[in-house]
Design an enzyme around this catalytic site. Sequence first.
Site, PDB file in Angstrom:
ATOM      1  CB  ALA A  72     101.753  35.163  22.892  1.00  0.00           C
ATOM      2  CG  ASP A  73      99.442  41.311  24.663  1.00  0.00           C
ATOM      3  OD1 ASP A  73      98.465  41.310  23.880  1.00  0.00           O
ATOM      4  OD2 ASP A  73      99.983  42.347  25.077  1.00  0.00           O
TER       5      ASP A  73
END
Length: 189
Positions: A72-73
């Site tokens: 994730a970012d």
Amino acid sequence: MYQQSLPIILASKSPRRQELMKSMNLDFKVLVKDVDESFPDNLLPAEIAVHIAEKKAAAFLDQSIDNIVITADTIVAYKTEILGKPEDVTHAREILEKLSGTNHQVYTGVGISYNGHTVSFFDITEVFFNQLTTEQINYYIKNYNPFDKAGAYGIQDWIGLIGVKKIIGSYTNVMGLPTEKLYQALLSI
């Protein structure tokens, strides 16, 4: 209910993502690799978040044969500006002063890799801040850790409790992992 068929790797050192995964009753281990988080200048905020999540997933593709790998970012977008993690106290203060009394968007891109391929998606949440005083901003910076958070704040921290007027969208997305969308994606595997 999600029946976990493969071991899960969370490719993130974020304590908030780890906390959210535990709250979802997922059994996982944390494994992190250094990944270049640069992105092309022409991408829109949602595309940036997904691009970086996919770059992180690519670093784990070989491990996605026998595991589900979640990457994730999260980015914060204020008008046309991407607000990353603050470099120091002065930068944190500048970011929080920008966000004070305004609204901004939080985008989280997620990659789920399994069987050697990756599916990705994003979520967006609109966050509205009350006007913050200089004293409130200084107190938050001194007593909490804004330096590992995009936009220099954690919605689950003191500043989120006293400063966030409302949100439109997922609360957990602002924390760094849109759990409802993640859960639905895991059900489709």
